[in-house]
Structures are given as C-alpha cells and as structure tokens.
Design an enzyme around this catalytic site. Structure first.
Site, PDB file in Angstrom:
ATOM      1  CG  HIS B 356      -2.053   0.990   1.092  1.00 62.04           C
ATOM      2  ND1 HIS B 356      -2.073   2.199   1.737  1.00 62.04           N
ATOM      3  CD2 HIS B 356      -3.200   0.936   0.358  1.00 62.04           C
ATOM      4  CE1 HIS B 356      -3.185   2.843   1.432  1.00 62.04           C
ATOM      5  NE2 HIS B 356      -3.891   2.107   0.595  1.00 62.04           N
ATOM      6  CB  CYS B 357       4.005   2.067   1.765  1.00 57.62           C
ATOM      7  SG  CYS B 357       3.468   1.585   3.403  1.00 57.62           S
TER       8      CYS B 357
END
Lengths: 366, 366
Positions: B356-357
């Site tokens: 997600h980062c």
C-alpha cells in the site's frame, strides 16, 4: 510502449506526415545548458517561453524540463502548457524527439533514430549525448505510443523534410557526413529513409546554410510549404558565400521532380544580412570542454526557413533585420489560412538553431 | 495544470473516493535509494516489478523512474506498463503522489500536501526530501489535472484512509506528531481533513503498528474494506507489545460510529509472527548519513493490512509466515469479487513499508 525491431513503418503501413498536416500537439525542451545558451540559459528560456506560448495558441504543447529546471519552467510557462520532467543534454526537440509516422487508421508510432550530437566523436558538438538519445523512447512511452528502434542509424529530425506525398528532402553535406553513418553508402541511406519514412523519392540538396554546425540541416535552408512547393533561403548578395550555395540548391531543385512527378515550385525566402556573434554575447556563454563555444565575429546560421508550422499558425524567426518583414509577408502569402507570428530569436540563434530546431510536432491521432 | 490556492475540494464539490471505488490506474515509483533498499535497490526492484505486474493485470500502471534507472525500469517492466522519468528521493508513491479527489461529474483533481520525510528535522527518515515534495504537482501536470496547493500542511497519503461516504480514519500518533504540524491543534487538523477530503467524521485510532517508523500510519494497521467495515491488524500473543496496541484500537473502534452513524464492523486480520532484520540484510543496506539505517534484530512493521485494492484484484503482502494463508483467506472473504494475489514482500518491508505504501490509485475519471 512496444519497441518494434523487426518491421519498418513502410512494411506496417505507416508514413511520416508533412508538418502542414494536422497536429495533436508539439514537444519542446526547456534550455539550460550554459555552454549553448547565454547566461546559464536565462536568455534562451525567455525566448522558448514566447515560442511555446505562440504555438500553444494553436495546439497543445508539452515542455520537457530537467529536474533542476522543473519549478522554474512551471513558473515561467502558463497553466495550459504541460511541463513534464525529462532529462536531456540540450534542448533540440526537432533532432531527438521522435519522428512520428501515421497509418490510414490514424494511429501513430514513433521512430527512435540514433543521435550522436551531430557527428559523434568525429565532429559532434558536445559530449555526452546519452540523455538526448533516450528522449525519443521516453516520449513515446509518455504518449503511450509504440516506437521503432532504429538507433543503429544516426539521424536528426532537422535533417529531413517530407511533403506527406512520398517525397523526402535532405542535404548531402549532412546525411553523407563522416560523423553519422560512414559505413553506409548513399543508396543504403536512401533505403533506410524509404523504409522508415515510407517515401519513394529522396531529394538531395547539395548544401545547407553556410556555417550551420549541424553539417547543414535541410530545415534551415529549404522547407515544403505544400505538396510540390518549397521555400529556399536566398540572397542576392554576390559577396556572400551563401550566394553560391543557394544558387546550387536552386539549380538542383529546378532539375528534379517530386515523388508524384511534379516539378517543384521554388519560392525564394530572403536571408537576413549576415548575423555574427558579438564579444559580449560570447562572454555570456560557458566554455564547452577546453575551448570557448563561439568566438566573437563568428557567423551564425540565421535563416527564416527555420519556422514551425502549427495547426493554425506559422511561428517564424525574426532577427531585427529589414528582411524580417518581407520574409513574413512571403510566408503569409504561402500559408493564407494560418496566422504568421514572428518572434525575435537572436538568443536561440546563438545556441545554434531556431524555432524549427526546438520543436517537434506530434501528428493528430485517434 | 492549474494550481488552486483559494478554494478547497469541499467548497468545489470534490471528495476523496474510497480505494475500493473504480480506478483509472495506479502510480508507483521505481526504487533506487541504497540506504532504504538492499543491494543498491536491486532486491526491491524485483519485488516492485512483481507488484506492478500484479496490479497491471487489473488496471493501468505508470511507474516513475529517475533518469539513471529509466533504461533499467523499461527493461525490467513489461511493455504495457508505462515508465515515465521523474526524480524522487525515494519510492513511496502512497505518501507523496497526489491524493485525488473527484466530483459528481467524474472530474478529478489532485491535492499537493506538504511532505517532509515523515517528520522533517524532528524525526524525519532522510534529508533532503525536495524531489518527493515536487512529485504530486508533477504527476498532476503529467495527467493534465488541476491541483490543490496544500503544501503548508504536512500529510502523507499513508496516514489517511476514507470510506468514500464521509468518514476518514487516521492515527493520533502520526497526525499529532511533533514533526508534522505541531502548530495546529487536533481540531485544526480535523478541519483541514474535512475541507480537503470532504468528510464529516474523523476516526482517530490511538496507535499504529509497533515500531512503524512513519509514526504509525493508519494504512499499516487498519483499512476500510467496505463502507462500515474495516480490517484491523491483530495478534493473540500476549507477550507481544503489539497485543495492547491492537486491543486499544479495537476498543476505540467499537466505541465509535462512522459518518453515516453506522457502528463499525471490525474484522481481525492476524499479524505474522514478529519479523526482525538479520545481520546479513543490514549489511546489504548503505548507511544513511552517519549511522546505519537499521540494526540487526530490529523489528520491522510487518502487517497484512498494507494491501492495495486494484479494480479487480487485491494485491497483498506475504512474509513466508503460517499466517499468510489465513490472512489471504480473510481478505478473499471480504472481497469476493476481486482475486486476492499475495506477493512475498520481505525486500519491501526492509525498506520500511509494503504494497500500500508504494502505490497510489488514480480514481476513474471522465
């Protein structure tokens, strides 16, 4: 983006459109090289912004800026001009942005020619040129267009002009130069142009503009204005070395026909009086390697032929010369449906080119 | 690209869509920072390519690569993934690619938050961060989208999650940290989130994942999976410091309702057993300034919550842990219409984050 290595545009039904055919938009590169452009690029950036704005009034413009100039480009250019980060060694979009080809379905692809800074280690103008050489591919990727890999053939976009109807125009002094494709014969070079531009006739003018450091690009001396019609840079001054050059080109053109068998209609476009660089201007340039880039009194390759055909405009150089007005009127007569806009471009000329050299059209596509 | 300074998304009728709403595509950044990623970025690049490919099976992916990595990115990534040159300080697209907002007509705009490397000179993770901070604007320009200038407010995309129906979820430990907006009160920070994300309810979880060096981003501990439903990183191991953290978050969530007044349905997502970095892995990292980036035995903030919701896929981390399978099954149950793809991401975790980062969605637009 697919990189195409095994077929040519001609085989795939793609051809290079003429510049006067409809555009999707225009690519430019923000100048920053301090040995090309005065005052760390400051003077040229102002002129580039004017040109980008003049073109953007007629078609979309994308300006590529190096990481260090991105904020400045964004600040100097209006909102409607897109700025994308892209590194380069200099700012000659004509010569290393992709040459685009188009098929009958309206699809476009790029051609990624090899680029070696106008002559590589033989007589190239700077070293290295690796970032410039990457740009065609990066720009195709950015646009989501496939690209023909022809990096094994050295060619700049400014060294070719096409009429969109099967004719390509080049200069012998450039395409046969020792710094480009010395291992290829004239016939072999013709063959590549036929395959990649999808043309059937190559016109070989003998020379370019006097002292044009690109080895005499066609786009500074002669350009198609319509199928069967060209403008040729011209002087009536018998004392000018350019006199014999322009006459030799005229004689060549008068003896040739285009791909459709038409005799070419040649419109003479006057040159400005010889333009030389001043001592003060030279002092505004950084050195390139061990030697100064230019020396005071050096003649610059000023020519009105180096104009850009935008969708509804012609954007052409001015030099503060009495011939500015006459040249503008001639082009306006040849392009009655486009507004001719003239921009004072001495600060670009000092870098070694002009408006056509710093722009590359993207044909309209579906 | 217009830079909007005088109005907010809420005033203009724009709101941040949830990640599970339809995407136009996804932005990623090619990793190269040798003090973040092992072996000069080599190991992470391989994992990033796998993730880009997994997402590209479901939506278009653009990967930003620095000039020096462009050719390598182009060589490692398949043709259908676009590579654009863009400089950055590191590769966290979630945190500094734009947060996009959308209006009822389907138009999108970006938000350009201030970025200071997760805490600036107080407790930031590297210096400088100027290129990262330019990316939101560059990406909006690239996409031809207008952008809200909110650089005076420090926020990373990983520190917010929205349900698309008026609720935003954050952590106190991150948004109230001293290195971000210490001059603003909690109420003033809420006000910015309401104006820019166009939400009416902020859920403030107390903590993030233990030892998460972002000061505990929400996107590593808790995520919306649907309106009214979240997954929360969970452990049953009472000996783990994370045990109390997850319980405190659960207690908070159980006592709150979302913007629509719904009680939240909390799905527990197991954590892998504590993951620590080995001595050999530490040796693969360059030093950051005077000190090593990580020390052998340091606990990494491993969490399955750090997944990306693509149009038809969930792309989630795997750690080679027995819980990999259970976490995958839980997510598959929560997203029955999307295929859950699990990728072994230890080489990304070592860099300090997860899937997600390193991704940022672009909402579908017209």
């Amino acid at each position: 983006m697919k990189i195409i290595k095994d077929t040519t545009p001609a085989e795939d039904g793609f051809r290079m459109p003429a510049e006067y055919e409809r555009h999707h938009g225009c690519i430019m590169i923000f100048p920053e090289r301090a040995d090309s452009w005065q005052y760390g690029g400051y003077a040229a950036r102002k002129a580039f912004v004017q040109i980008a704005e003049a073109i953007a009034a007629s078609e979309s413009v994308t300006v590529c800026a190096g990481a260090g100039q991105y904020d400045n480009a964004r600040a100097l250019l209006p909102d409607h001009i897109r700025v994308v980060e892209m590194s380069s060694n200099d700012a000659w979009a004509r010569d290393y942005a992709p040459t685009f080809v188009k098929n009958d379905q309206g699809q476009i692809r790029g051609i990624d020619w090899g680029f070696n800074a106008w002559g590589g280690l033989v007589d190239g103008l700077y070293f290295p040129w690796d970032k410039d050489n990457q740009m065609a591919r990066k720009l195709c990727d950015l646009l989501g267009k496939d690209v023909y890999d022809k990096r094994d053939f050295i060619l700049e976009g400014g060294s070719i002009h096409v009429d969109g109807e099967g004719t390509c125009m080049v200069t012998e002094c450039c395409l046969l130069s020792k710094g480009r494709n010395p291992h290829l014969s004239r016939e072999e070079i013709e063959r590549v142009l036929r395959q990649y531009l999808n043309v059937s006739k190559i016109l070989w003018l003998p020379f370019g503009i006097y002292n044009d450091e690109t080895n005499g690009h066609i786009d500074n001396i002669c350009a198609f204005t319509a199928p069967g019609e060209v403008v040729l840079a011209w002087t009536e001054d018998e004392g000018d070395v350019q006199y014999a050059i322009s006459r030799a080109c005229l004689a060549y053109l008068e003896g040739e026909a285009d791909a459709k068998g038409r005799k070419l209609k040649v419109h003479k476009l006057p040159l400005p009086k010889p333009v030389t660089i001043t001592e003060e201007e030279c002092m505004g340039l950084d050195a390139c390697g061990d030697e100064p880039t230019r020396r005071p009194g050096e003649r610059l390759a000023a020519s009105y032929v180096n104009f850009y055909i935008a969708n509804d405009r012609i954007v052409m150089p001015g030099f503060g010369d009495p011939a500015d007005r006459e040249a503008k009127e001639i082009l306006q007569g040849l392009f009655p449906d486009r507004e001719v806009v003239q921009i004072y471009t001495r600060d670009i000329l000092i870098g070694g080119g002009n408006i056509h050299c710093i722009t590359q059209q993207i044909p309209d596509f579906y």
